[in-house]
Each structure stands twice: as structure tokens, then as C-alpha cells.
Design an enzyme around this catalytic site. Sequence first.
Site, short mmCIF file in Angstrom:
data_model
loop_
_atom_site.label_atom_id
_atom_site.label_comp_id
_atom_site.label_asym_id
_atom_site.label_seq_id
_atom_site.Cartn_x
_atom_site.Cartn_y
_atom_site.Cartn_z
N GLY A 1 0.82 -1.20 0.00
CA GLY A 1 0.00 0.00 0.00
C GLY A 1 0.85 1.26 0.00
N SER A 2 0.38 2.28 0.69
CA SER A 2 1.03 3.60 0.64
C SER A 2 2.40 3.65 1.29
CB SER A 2 0.11 4.65 1.28
OG SER A 2 -1.03 4.85 0.48
N VAL A 3 2.81 2.63 2.00
CA VAL A 3 4.19 2.59 2.51
C VAL A 3 5.15 2.70 1.33
CG1 VAL A 3 5.91 1.14 3.68
CG2 VAL A 3 3.58 1.25 4.56
#
Length: 580
Positions: free
Chosen positions: A303-305
Site C-alpha cells: 500500500g502507501s508505505v
Amino acid sequence: MKIKKRMRLFAIGISLSMLLLILRLADIQLIHTESFSDRKINLIEESVSQRTQEVMIDDGRGRFVDRNKNALVQNQEAKLVLFPFLNKVEWPVTKLSEILNVSSMKIQNLLKTADKPLLLGADQGFKLTDSMMNQINKLEIPGVFAIYQQTKISHHTAGHIIGITGENAELLRAQYPEKKNLSSKTQLGITGLQKAFDEFLLPDAETKLLYHVDGDGNPLFGINVKYIADANPFYPVSIKTTIDSALQDKMDEIMNRYNVKKGGLVLLDVETSEVLAMVSKPNLNRSDPDTFSNQMLTAIAPGSVFKTVIAAAGIESGVGSDKKYDCSLNMYGENNGEQDEGILNVERSFAKSCNYAFTSMANELMKEDRNVVETFAWKLGLTEKAGWSGPVYHYDKFMQFPEEKNPSIWGEKTDKGSVRAIAQTAIGQKNVRVTPLSVANMMAAIARGGQKKQVKIVDSILYKNGTTMFKFPENEQAGDSISPYTASKLQHLLRLVVTDGEGTGRRFQTLPIEVSGKSGTAETGKGTVHKWFAGYFPSKNPKYALAVVEMDTTSPQSVANSIFYDAANELAQLENASTR
């Protein structure tokens, strides 16, 4: 004539039957005595075991200890051993009862029902001190011994780290054909470090007490009990891990507090990239193979990591922090009414995790360099396995994490020419797969100023006498890394996630320790999501890197943030206590 012929045929039949019986007996007793039938049964061992009663003191397999040499799996436990034949002979039970401060009647009652050697310890009301053990053994009563037995710790939290063992005679012979002395019942490593270090852990010899019995269980050769022990000062070895038992227990306790069904955490020492604690859920259950996988070594969508990678590419490619993006648009640049963040610069886009900013940035960067995403994922250590590997004796590439899965960034080659595929990749979806171990290691690298290192979970292999058999060096990950300047800029962005009033990590402002990090939510395509928070702390003088993930959850609330919060809080308390 017919009668003679029938008699001849009958005699031939009997002879053939006898011959077959003799051949079968020869096969059993002379040819396949150590690998009988498809199950590879050792008939000699089975025959001996039927005629002996024994007490296993130590199976000879190597141990596991933490960074402070505390036992992780096995402990030495003081035990009183009483052999059943004591029921049938006169022996000074009163002297034993006086040393133990236990009634003679209790000891004799326990022996009455015993059909095999009794092992009595603190759980049975026989708490033995060193002094008591010395006095008991000085009595030299046949069939009475005070010993220290290797016993499994009833509850240890490092289940997935250590792994499990099991018997497999066929695999044993195939894997170690040169080790003829190993019993067919020798335990082999199946998962975890038990599997990775199996060859080093194999027993050199067992330590046990035994005596021979007849069919009724009576002593066959008098009441002499043999003590069989290995006098080798070097084996069994101990695998000294980098785990901190206290931290491991605390992290497991926190994970249990939030009842995580699937997921876990990885806690690393920033300076060395050594694993201090690692927890995987569901708990390891040796009767359920579905629980064998260590989820922290499983490659999943971050995801946004993953926006950290795009941010690094933007920094080194000269994308200014003042560049603005319309964060009211979705990841594809469409105004579908679901976003209402307004116009944000790069810094606030990162803090608030604006999808459009990073999908736009990725598409812009890829017009200049089609390989820019994987290049910076590589520079941050996400395109290769994070675990320690290198030469160890006859191994050219020994791996401390052989079960670690391979990462991936792209799927089809055509994805690099698709605006939508690039957008999905930029926010850690599509075909992006990384392990929680590598995400924690990426955060450690950023905290160190960009230096990449392989993750260690084993420090050294120690001989029985405490000397070092092998010391695992610190290995850097191969290839280029981000520049110190880029690392400094990423540190600033990761801190803004917490300090910005609308940042996705603003909750961590209330911690007694400064935290930097990045959140992530990855859709799985199965109606569930992976919830992440990964970062490091203290922000100014980083000591710990931590990645937390709750996998395949349907909950709108992320417990990953709560787990990260509690873990950081616990470590802050420990830091404060150590400086008092």
C-alpha cells in the site's frame, strides 16, 4: 505314480515355502535391519527399545539462546529419577525422604503404580536444590538419580522464529547420507531456524539413563542402570540469536492484546539491522500446517508505505518540495467526489498520503526513465531478499531466512506503458509485493542515512564450551543505495507524517518518544485489506525500526497503528528506565 508325484510336488512346495521364509528372515535380520519396509524402520533400534527402559536427559540436538544467552526453547530442570525395579528390592528410601523432606510413604506410593522410570520435579512437589541433588547422588542407590534434564519451555513466544522439528527417517538418510550414526528417530528441522541451521543442530550423541528388562518388566541384568553420555566438549552447539527475550515477550503480548488473526511485527536494531523481536500470527501450531508460515517473511502488497520509494525517486530526480498537486482528484486524476484534500505540496501530500500526488509523480518520472521505480526500490533494499546470506563453511550462500519470499515490483512488461498500471504500482498495489521484514529494513536504512544492510537474526554459533564456532558478520545489501541527502529528506517526510496536524500518523504525537513513519492500506482484491504502519524511533537518534501489519482484515479501523503506538510506548519506557 500319482501319489509319488503329488508327494514330490508337495515336498517342493514346502521347500519353496521354507526357502521364502528363510529369505524373508534374512532380509529382516541381515539385509534391511536398519531400513525395513517402505517406512524405513530400524529393526535393531525397535528391538532394543522393547527390551529397555530409559530416561532421556538430553537428545543432543543443538540449542537456541537469545542475545543475552538466555534459553529460548529448552531449559535445564532438576529432576529426581526413580526406576520401577525399586519396588522389588530393599533400598534406603528413608534416607532419600529425609533429604527431600518428603514422606517415605509418598515415594513408595508413587513407585507402586510405576511401569516406567519416574521423573519427579517441582511440578510434582519435588523441588530439588543443588545441595539436595549432590546428597542424593552421593547415596549411590541403584535406580535413584538426581539429574538436570533438558526440557522444553512450556511457553515460548518465538515459535515461528525457532520453528519445529519432526521425525522423517527417509529424508534423514537422503539429506545426510554420510551420517550413518544417526538414529532413524533423529529430529529434523521442518521450519524456521530449526530448518535453516539443521546440519549444525544434529545430535552428536544422546545423554540418557537406561536399563534392560525382560517381558515382565523385571531387570534383565541385575539392577545396574547405565549412564550413557557424550563427553564431547564441543557439541551440542548453541545458536545465539539476536532476539531479546524480554522484548519478544512484550511484542507478543501487545499483538495478543489486539487479537490479530493474521499479521505480525518486525522490530530491528537500527544500527545493525538485527532482529530484536518478530511476531507472526496466527500462532504456530504443529498440528496445523496452515500456521507454519512466518507472515513476516511473506511478500504482500505494502500500500502507501511504497510511496516512500516514489518520494525517494522524486527527491533524487529534482522534484521540488513546493510542487503542488490537486489532491481532490483520485489516483487516476479523476474527480469522482471521493477526495477533498485540495491543493497540497509534496510534503503535505506525503503526510496526508495523497494518492494523486504520487501516481502523478511516478508517471512523470517514468517518462524520463522507465526503470525509475524499481531502481529506487532496489536502492531502498526492496527488490531483493532482506535476510542475511553469505558463505558459511561448505555453504556458498547460507541463508538465515530460507523461507523468506521473493519480492516483486512489476507484472507484465506492458504495465510500464500503462498510466493506470503505473498509478497502481506507485501506491504499492497491482503487482508490488514486499515482506514486512524488508519494509522494516528499509526504515532502518533511511534512519541510518541510506546505508543498506542485510537483516541478521543469528549472531553466532557457539560450541558447548562457550567458544565461538562461527560469527556472522554484518553484510551490506548489494548495489547502490540512496544518497545521504535523499535519506535526510525522507527522514523529514516520515517525521511530517506524525507532526502534521492532518498526517496519517498524527496520533503518535502523544507518545513520550519522537516517531517517524508511514501508514499504508493495500487492497487484496478479496474484499479485505492489509493495514500497515512502519517507521523508526527516536526520530533524532534512531534506535529501533518497526513494521507492523494486520493482514486480510475487513475492519475499517487499523489496529496496526495501535500496535505500533503501544510498542513504541513500551520501548520508550524501557529507554527511560535505563537512563535513570
